[in-house]
Design a protein around this motif. Structure first.
Motif, mmCIF file in Angstrom:
data_model
loop_
_atom_site.group_PDB
_atom_site.id
_atom_site.type_symbol
_atom_site.label_atom_id
_atom_site.label_comp_id
_atom_site.label_asym_id
_atom_site.label_seq_id
_atom_site.Cartn_x
_atom_site.Cartn_y
_atom_site.Cartn_z
ATOM 1 N N GLY A 168 4.465 16.689 1.391
ATOM 2 C CA GLY A 168 3.305 15.552 1.628
ATOM 3 C C GLY A 168 2.978 14.395 1.034
ATOM 4 O O GLY A 168 2.506 13.498 1.725
ATOM 5 N N VAL A 169 3.288 14.268 -0.072
ATOM 6 C CA VAL A 169 3.383 13.238 -0.625
ATOM 7 C C VAL A 169 4.008 11.512 0.257
ATOM 8 O O VAL A 169 2.577 10.885 0.493
ATOM 9 C CB VAL A 169 3.497 13.077 -2.491
ATOM 10 N N PRO A 170 5.100 11.892 0.507
ATOM 11 C CA PRO A 170 5.274 10.372 1.362
ATOM 12 C C PRO A 170 4.854 10.155 2.459
ATOM 13 O O PRO A 170 4.741 8.936 3.528
ATOM 14 C CB PRO A 170 7.123 11.224 1.368
ATOM 15 N N VAL A 171 4.729 11.135 2.841
ATOM 16 C CA VAL A 171 3.981 11.647 4.532
ATOM 17 C C VAL A 171 2.262 11.126 5.003
ATOM 18 O O VAL A 171 2.131 9.910 4.820
ATOM 19 C CB VAL A 171 3.637 12.875 5.215
ATOM 20 N N ILE A 172 1.651 11.655 2.946
ATOM 21 C CA ILE A 172 0.178 10.504 3.482
ATOM 22 C C ILE A 172 0.617 8.798 2.193
ATOM 23 O O ILE A 172 0.106 7.988 3.127
ATOM 24 C CB ILE A 172 -0.126 11.301 1.628
ATOM 25 N N ALA A 173 1.723 8.805 1.620
ATOM 26 C CA ALA A 173 1.487 7.545 1.278
ATOM 27 C C ALA A 173 2.358 6.713 3.026
ATOM 28 O O ALA A 173 1.563 5.367 2.658
ATOM 29 C CB ALA A 173 3.005 7.107 0.583
ATOM 30 N N LEU A 174 2.668 7.214 3.758
ATOM 31 C CA LEU A 174 3.330 6.339 4.754
ATOM 32 C C LEU A 174 1.994 6.338 5.699
ATOM 33 O O LEU A 174 1.880 5.064 6.720
ATOM 34 C CB LEU A 174 4.578 7.344 5.822
ATOM 35 N N LEU A 175 1.142 7.564 5.390
ATOM 36 C CA LEU A 175 -0.281 7.228 6.273
ATOM 37 C C LEU A 175 -1.095 5.499 5.855
ATOM 38 O O LEU A 175 -1.403 4.973 6.753
ATOM 39 C CB LEU A 175 -1.153 8.599 6.299
ATOM 40 N N SER A 182 1.066 -0.912 0.218
ATOM 41 C CA SER A 182 -0.198 -0.071 0.206
ATOM 42 C C SER A 182 0.896 1.490 0.145
ATOM 43 O O SER A 182 0.686 2.554 -0.828
ATOM 44 C CB SER A 182 -0.569 -0.195 1.646
ATOM 45 N N PHE A 183 1.555 1.169 0.778
ATOM 46 C CA PHE A 183 3.068 2.120 0.417
ATOM 47 C C PHE A 183 3.264 2.259 -0.513
ATOM 48 O O PHE A 183 3.940 3.927 -0.829
ATOM 49 C CB PHE A 183 3.581 2.065 2.069
ATOM 50 N N VAL A 184 3.706 1.973 -1.025
ATOM 51 C CA VAL A 184 4.719 2.126 -2.051
ATOM 52 C C VAL A 184 4.206 1.879 -3.376
ATOM 53 O O VAL A 184 3.776 3.271 -4.788
ATOM 54 C CB VAL A 184 5.070 0.092 -2.371
ATOM 55 N N ALA A 188 1.879 5.462 -6.667
ATOM 56 C CA ALA A 188 0.618 6.921 -7.306
ATOM 57 C C ALA A 188 0.563 8.202 -7.546
ATOM 58 O O ALA A 188 0.493 9.251 -8.480
ATOM 59 C CB ALA A 188 -0.463 5.848 -7.296
ATOM 60 N N LEU A 189 1.077 8.684 -6.248
ATOM 61 C CA LEU A 189 0.746 10.392 -6.123
ATOM 62 C C LEU A 189 2.064 11.002 -6.473
ATOM 63 O O LEU A 189 1.260 11.507 -7.039
ATOM 64 C CB LEU A 189 1.070 10.152 -4.032
ATOM 65 N N SER A 190 2.820 10.598 -6.680
ATOM 66 C CA SER A 190 4.252 10.779 -7.294
ATOM 67 C C SER A 190 3.762 11.056 -8.640
ATOM 68 O O SER A 190 3.906 11.808 -8.890
ATOM 69 C CB SER A 190 5.354 10.029 -6.971
ATOM 70 N N VAL A 191 3.132 10.265 -9.101
ATOM 71 C CA VAL A 191 3.108 10.627 -10.810
ATOM 72 C C VAL A 191 2.012 11.718 -11.067
ATOM 73 O O VAL A 191 2.687 12.717 -11.790
ATOM 74 C CB VAL A 191 2.383 9.449 -11.212
ATOM 75 N N VAL A 192 1.295 11.678 -10.065
ATOM 76 C CA VAL A 192 -0.361 12.532 -10.293
ATOM 77 C C VAL A 192 0.574 13.828 -9.358
ATOM 78 O O VAL A 192 0.250 14.401 -10.027
ATOM 79 C CB VAL A 192 -1.754 12.672 -8.927
ATOM 80 N N SER A 193 0.422 13.559 -8.669
ATOM 81 C CA SER A 193 1.533 15.289 -8.693
ATOM 82 C C SER A 193 2.705 15.292 -9.258
ATOM 83 O O SER A 193 2.469 16.878 -9.797
ATOM 84 C CB SER A 193 2.389 14.793 -7.220
ATOM 85 N N ALA A 194 3.592 15.219 -9.532
ATOM 86 C CA ALA A 194 4.501 15.215 -10.801
ATOM 87 C C ALA A 194 4.027 16.390 -12.338
ATOM 88 O O ALA A 194 4.004 17.101 -12.841
ATOM 89 C CB ALA A 194 5.307 13.838 -11.240
ATOM 90 N N TRP A 195 2.548 15.172 -12.466
ATOM 91 C CA TRP A 195 1.752 15.769 -13.481
ATOM 92 C C TRP A 195 0.940 17.216 -13.352
ATOM 93 O O TRP A 195 1.306 17.888 -13.800
ATOM 94 C CB TRP A 195 0.799 14.456 -14.007
#
Length: 465
Positions: free
Chosen positions: A180-187, A16-18, A23-30
């Protein structure tokens, strides 16, 4: 690898974390790239319009020196083919917006330093509105576009300031997403950890209960959660399996005990006769002793044959799916029998199965009926509700209602049967029930006032095919 890392909770949480991080990194970068492109495209459009306006003025025959009066509110610079500056936005120093390394068609990004802007000049009417009022401001980012006049005498550079407030907001968003993206992924991974841990708690309870269940304690059942999810279905399946195992073990234990008893009796009788014959050869007729021993051996042989057949049926040996006419089975079974057995073939149904085992089924039914009949036995075949029905009726004492299900258990003989010397070991009707079940059918004791009536139902060949 530590044991905790191999757990389902860790694998699901890590996945789930990875997954969420990617997913969040790709969306954020886009999103950031799209916003950056929008900011750049807006400035690029303005820069092209300004360069096109300068080209238009020059194409109409105006001199470069007149651009300061004809083109206002614009950032530009005009140079000759020999790279000599002939006009620019007032207040803009030479080559401030000209890219390093010469000129080329296309767009570029330039940064203005404090020394590149002279806003104190009274002549800086057009640039002041664009470049601002603070001569100390630096790091102004410009989008510069390059083109040439219609007669190719002049090189024109048009520029537009990239929206700094929008860029600042975009930079803030970029930093926020970067943290925020790593924090949200960790959450998300932590939530998955606790969710899986809570979901697997009933599974752990089931595992603990199964670990404590022994071969002689199959009456215990695993706890079933109140939810209607897959874990509840797993608990239900486990309890069903335990119930089947409990029944099978109980049945096997009883079968072993009864089989040992039934085998012990003829063996003891045979041994006694042989010992007496050896001890007193002159007092006994060896012919009678051998005849009695042969009867015991025959009884043992029949009993072992029944046990072997039951073992094959217990192992779910597949039946040979061949079409069999019940009329031929009845004719083969009743041929050579003594008077008092008659057949009535109302219909001639056909079923799929093993003819030899179907003949054994009917032979056991008829033998059981003849053993208890007073005058006669009747065998009838018919078709009822898409089932082939075989009915065997005798006029004997009948079977009590309380024993109608028990008679199909192994080694069960009613008191009347046990009182008869020619009684079997109590496996005949058990074999009938197993053969019927192996062919997808049923056997039962039907209501009948004149004696006993056993009914076998088998699927018709047309229905099973």
């Amino acid at each position: 690898m530590p044991k905790a890392w191999r757990s389902t909770r860790f694998r699901v949480a890590l996945t789930s974390f990875v997954t969420s991080l990617v997913a969040l990194s790709v969306v954020s970068a886009w999103l950031v790239l799209d916003a950056q492109n929008r900011l750049g495209n807006g400035a690029a459009q303005v820069a092209r319009e300004r360069a096109a306006a300068v080209v238009h003025v020059l194409n109409t025959g105006a001199a470069p020196a007149d651009l300061g009066f004809l083109v206002r509110g614009s950032i530009y610079e005009v140079r000759t083919r020999t790279d000599e500056r002939v006009a620019s936005c007032p207040g803009l120093r030479s080559r401030a917006i000209v890219p390093d390394g010469g000129s080329a068609y296309g767009d570029s990004v330039q940064y203005l330093k404090p020394g590149d802007i002279d806003l104190a000049s009274r002549e800086s009417v057009g640039c002041a509105r664009e470049l601002g009022e603070d001569p100390e401001r630096n790091g102004i980012r410009l989008h510069v576009t390059f083109t040439v006049s219609g007669d190719s005498k002049y090189r024109i550079y048009g520029a537009a300031i990239v929206d700094e407030s929008g860029q600042a907001a975009l930079d803030s968003v970029r930093v926020t997403l970067l943290v925020g993206v790593p924090v949200i992924a960790l959450l998300i991974g932590a939530i998955a950890w606790f969710a899986v841990r809570r979901s697997l708690r009933p599974v752990e309870a089931i595992r603990s209960e199964v670990a404590e269940i022994g071969a002689h304690d199959l009456s215990r059942r695993v706890p079933a959660p109140d939810s209607a999810d897959e874990i509840a279905k797993l608990a239900e399946t486990m309890n069903t399996m335990l119930a089947r195992l409990d029944t099978a073990v109980t049945r096997q234990s009883r079968f072993t005990s009864d089989a040992s008893h039934e085998l012990r009796t003829p063996l003891a009788s045979l041994r006694t006769q042989l010992e007496v014959l050896l001890a007193h050869p002159d007092r006994l007729d060896w012919r009678d002793a051998c005849r009695n021993a042969l009867l015991d051996i025959t009884r043992l042989q029949d009993l072992v044959g029944d046990l072997v057949l039951l073992g094959k049926l217990d192992n779910a040996e597949p039946d040979r799916a061949a079409p069999v006419r019940l009329s031929e089975v009845v004719e083969s079974c009743l041929s050579g029998r003594r008077q008092g057995v008659r057949a009535e073939i109302g219909d001639d149904p056909m079923v799929f199965g093993d003819r030899g085992r179907l003949e054994r089924l009917l032979r056991n039914l008829v033998d059981n009926a003849q053993r208890h009949a007073r005058t006669g036995v009747e065998v009838r075949t018919s078709i009822v509700d898409e089932f082939a029905v075989v009915t065997v009726t005798d006029d004997g004492p009948g079977i009590p209602v309380a024993d109608r299900e028990r008679v199909f258990d192994r080694f069960v003989r009613l008191d009347d049967g046990r009182a008869r010397d020619e009684g079997g070991a109590g496996l005949g009707l058990a074999i009938v029930a197993e053969i019927a079940h192996a062919h997808g059918g049923t056997v039962e004791v039907a209501d009948y006032d004149g004696g006993a009536r056993l009914v076998v139902r088998l699927p018709l060949a047309e229905v099973r095919s």
